[in-house]
Design a protein around this motif. Structure first.
Motif, PDB file in Angstrom:
ATOM      1  N   TYR A  42      -0.989 -66.661  69.708  1.00 46.66           N
ATOM      2  CA  TYR A  42      -2.292 -66.963  70.311  1.00 46.66           C
ATOM      3  C   TYR A  42      -3.437 -66.473  69.432  1.00 46.66           C
ATOM      4  O   TYR A  42      -4.483 -67.129  69.343  1.00 46.66           O
ATOM      5  N   GLN A  43      -3.271 -65.354  68.774  1.00 48.65           N
ATOM      6  CA  GLN A  43      -4.303 -64.900  67.852  1.00 48.65           C
ATOM      7  C   GLN A  43      -4.465 -65.885  66.698  1.00 48.65           C
ATOM      8  O   GLN A  43      -5.595 -66.169  66.254  1.00 48.65           O
ATOM      9  N   TYR A  75      -6.334 -69.044  67.998  1.00 48.01           N
ATOM     10  CA  TYR A  75      -7.776 -68.875  68.166  1.00 48.01           C
ATOM     11  C   TYR A  75      -8.452 -68.253  66.945  1.00 48.01           C
ATOM     12  O   TYR A  75      -9.638 -67.912  66.992  1.00 48.01           O
ATOM     13  N   TYR A 101     -14.308 -68.158  71.904  1.00 49.22           N
ATOM     14  CA  TYR A 101     -14.107 -66.718  72.048  1.00 49.22           C
ATOM     15  C   TYR A 101     -15.260 -65.951  71.400  1.00 49.22           C
ATOM     16  O   TYR A 101     -16.024 -66.490  70.590  1.00 49.22           O
ATOM     17  N   TYR A 136      -6.654 -55.796  73.076  1.00 47.41           N
ATOM     18  CA  TYR A 136      -6.375 -57.210  73.291  1.00 47.41           C
ATOM     19  C   TYR A 136      -5.002 -57.342  73.934  1.00 47.41           C
ATOM     20  O   TYR A 136      -4.229 -56.371  73.994  1.00 47.41           O
ATOM     21  N   TYR A 192      -5.047 -65.429  76.309  1.00 46.45           N
ATOM     22  CA  TYR A 192      -5.331 -64.344  75.361  1.00 46.45           C
ATOM     23  C   TYR A 192      -6.667 -63.701  75.717  1.00 46.45           C
ATOM     24  O   TYR A 192      -7.640 -64.381  76.048  1.00 46.45           O
ATOM     25  N   TYR A 193      -6.703 -62.369  75.611  1.00 41.87           N
ATOM     26  CA  TYR A 193      -7.878 -61.583  75.994  1.00 41.87           C
ATOM     27  C   TYR A 193      -8.217 -60.589  74.883  1.00 41.87           C
ATOM     28  O   TYR A 193      -7.319 -60.060  74.216  1.00 41.87           O
ATOM     29  N   ARG A 194      -9.536 -60.356  74.691  1.00 39.97           N
ATOM     30  CA  ARG A 194      -9.932 -59.278  73.773  1.00 39.97           C
ATOM     31  C   ARG A 194     -11.244 -58.659  74.219  1.00 39.97           C
ATOM     32  O   ARG A 194     -12.244 -59.345  74.407  1.00 39.97           O
ATOM     33  N   THR A 214       4.361 -63.926  71.055  1.00 38.03           N
ATOM     34  CA  THR A 214       3.403 -64.820  71.725  1.00 38.03           C
ATOM     35  C   THR A 214       1.970 -64.381  71.457  1.00 38.03           C
ATOM     36  O   THR A 214       1.089 -65.226  71.202  1.00 38.03           O
ATOM     37  N   LEU A 215       1.724 -63.086  71.501  1.00 48.28           N
ATOM     38  CA  LEU A 215       0.398 -62.556  71.214  1.00 48.28           C
ATOM     39  C   LEU A 215      -0.063 -62.966  69.815  1.00 48.28           C
ATOM     40  O   LEU A 215      -1.193 -63.436  69.624  1.00 48.28           O
ATOM     41  N   ILE A 231      -2.034 -60.331  76.096  1.00 44.99           N
ATOM     42  CA  ILE A 231      -1.568 -61.649  76.522  1.00 44.99           C
ATOM     43  C   ILE A 231      -1.103 -61.538  77.969  1.00 44.99           C
ATOM     44  O   ILE A 231      -0.505 -60.536  78.362  1.00 44.99           O
ATOM     45  N   THR A 255     -12.074 -64.078  79.081  1.00 39.33           N
ATOM     46  CA  THR A 255     -11.470 -63.707  77.806  1.00 39.33           C
ATOM     47  C   THR A 255     -12.073 -62.437  77.226  1.00 39.33           C
ATOM     48  O   THR A 255     -11.611 -61.943  76.191  1.00 39.33           O
TER      49      THR A 255
END
Length: 502
Positions: free
Chosen positions: A461-462, A465, A64, A395, A378-380, A457-458, A397, A48
């Motif tokens: 997910y933000q 989380y 996260y 960030y 989700y990635y950041r 979707t992004l 998706i 992530t």
């Protein structure tokens, strides 16, 4: 059945495409392949935040970076968030940690919740490394990967037969600078390691910020990495292609030789479990803290949300539960590990680790269908434009079909990040039509609806989380640890030394 044991083996920067169980074109890893053949190969496990310390913190806490406070390599663990090791230790498990910690070795940052631990300071050294334990600092003779395995085997041998245990076996290898064990110096030394298909990618369709990263093999891999002077005839822009090919062979030779030691030592550990009658009820996990670019798109290192950096290899063997030779394509992240390990050990993660943002994938290991399993991750990445790699904050998706990235271009005060502000940029990749992520289609009208749907979707997910999206330079950010500005001073000193060396 008695409580299961867990052995969590993690290397550093070991890309899945340098494991033969994942179809590697460049090396053979027979002992890692044993875990896959006798257990499960997981094909869609992602980090992530693709950088060492943050990934390790997410694995331990199930959270996260914005929750656990470890956003960059210049932040340290301070245990504001509990770990699954804390929970297992309090539940009667014997716990141990050997090898690379990289979350701080002093005060509240040192390893906690372990009955035994011995770790490298910082990144650690490959040969005759210093190591830290409860008694202080000492030098241990030998090669780091062998040493970590020796400590692990010795600790297992000291346990009572009826004591369940969880042991973290954390190898330094194959982190740069790559220093192989001399016994592997004959391997991959003929200069014929295959180059990736995207080796000469000009990255023309990518965002401006990505095109400026300092991660190219041709121009950014220096003398500290290669450990040999570059021939004069390879210098200059006109010799870039030849220089790139020359550096690649040296880089990959050393990298793969370091991996060979990991593979040998995984074999030692697997054999030892069988000799002691522990194999049947012991979950053996092999992973890496993130992926790594092996010349893909002309790069080395990680950080960016492209698959070679994003994907974590994950091989899991537990003969009592996992069917031999099984595969999983379910999307999993390192935030899910803690809840899974607790579930395996019979502990309710939602009660014992209430801060966890992950979900147990134990049902997937059993081969069960899970109808509501997430279809995206989700990635950041926070360490914006750091002075060594210049990778931009972003960030995004990822689904099984598409990947949307937003390079928002601001450091937000994160330790190690730049104060420079970049113009935000989008990237979108069609992973079915373009699995190598060569063509950014964010501005393609044909993908306008797909991009709009992924943006929704992004945002979902933000919200899930509780991560604050970027809304401009004044966007609030989490409070990081109290050591951060001191750590960034060390970063600046390190950058100055490496630039003078190369």
């Amino acid at each position: 059945m008695p409580k299961p044991n867990i052995i969590f083996i993690m290397s550093d920067d070991h890309a899945a495409h340098a494991i033969s169980a994942y179809g590697s074109r460049v090396n053979s890893t027979p002992h890692l392949d044993r875990i896959a053949d006798q257990g499960m190969r997981m094909d869609a496990v992602y980090c992530t935040n693709s950088i060492c310390s943050p990934s390790r913190a997410s694995i331990l806490t199930g959270t996260y970076s914005h929750v656990n406070g470890v956003s960059s390599i210049w932040t340290e663990m301070d245990y504001r968030v509990p770990t699954f090791i804390d929970v297992l230790h309090d539940s009667g498990y014997k716990t141990a940690m050997f090898g690379k910690w990289h979350l701080g070795e002093e005060g509240v940052s040192r390893p906690r919740g372990f009955d035994a631990w011995k770790v490298f300071p910082g990144q650690g050294d490959y040969v005759d490394p210093q190591m830290i334990d409860e008694d202080g600092v000492s030098t241990v003779e030998g090669y780091a990967t062998d040493i970590v395995t020796d400590l692990s085997l010795e600790w297992i041998d000291g346990l009572d037969d009826d004591e369940p245990f969880c042991m973290m076996v954390h190898h330094k290898a194959p982190h740069r600078p790559w220093v192989p064990d001399t016994k592997h110096s004959h391997l991959y030394a003929d200069g014929t390691i295959p180059e990736p298909e995207t080796f000469f990618d000009d990255n023309a369709s990518r965002s401006k910020a990505v095109r400026g990263v300092h991660m190219t093999i041709a121009d950014d891999m220096g003398g500290d990495d290669l450990k040999i002077a570059m021939p004069e005839e390879l210098r200059g822009p006109e010799n870039r292609e030849a220089r790139m090919r020359w550096k690649y062979q040296i880089y990959m030779r050393d990298y793969l030789q370091c991996i060979q030691s990991i593979d040998d030592n995984v074999g030692r550990l697997l054999d030892h479990l069988e000799e002691k009658g522990l194999a049947e009820n012991t979950l053996v996990v092999y992973t890496s803290d993130q992926g790594f670019f092996l010349g893909d798109h002309g790069w080395f290192d990680k950080r960016l949300m492209y698959d070679q950096s994003l994907q974590m290899p994950m091989l899991m063997r537990w003969p009592a539960v996992i069917e031999a030779g099984s595969r999983s394509e379910a999307i999993i992240t390192n935030v899910d590990f803690a809840a899974t390990f607790l579930d395996i050990c019979g502990v309710d993660a939602t009660q014992a680790l209430p801060t966890s943002q992950g979900r147990s994938f134990l049902p997937l290991l059993r081969g069960e269908e899970v109808a509501d399993w997430p279809d995206a991750m989700y990635y950041r990445y926070w360490e914006h434009d750091d002075p060594i790699h210049a990778a931009p904050a972003h960030y995004g998706i990822r689904t099984d079909s598409y990947k949307l990235l937003y390079f928002y271009g601001a450091g937000l005060g994160v330790p190690g990040a730049s104060d420079e502000i970049y113009e935000p940029e989008w990237e979108l990749y069609d992973l079915k039509a373009d699995p190598e992520e060569m063509r950014n289609v964010a501005a393609d009208p044909a993908y306008a609806q797909i991009k709009a749907d992924l943006e929704v979707t992004l945002a979902e997910y933000q919200q899930r989380y509780d991560d604050e999206p970027y809304r401009g330079p004044s966007t609030p950010r989490p409070e990081w640890g109290p050591y951060d500005h001191e750590m960034f001073g060390r970063l600046q000193a390190y950058v100055a030394s490496t630039r003078s060396a190369s």
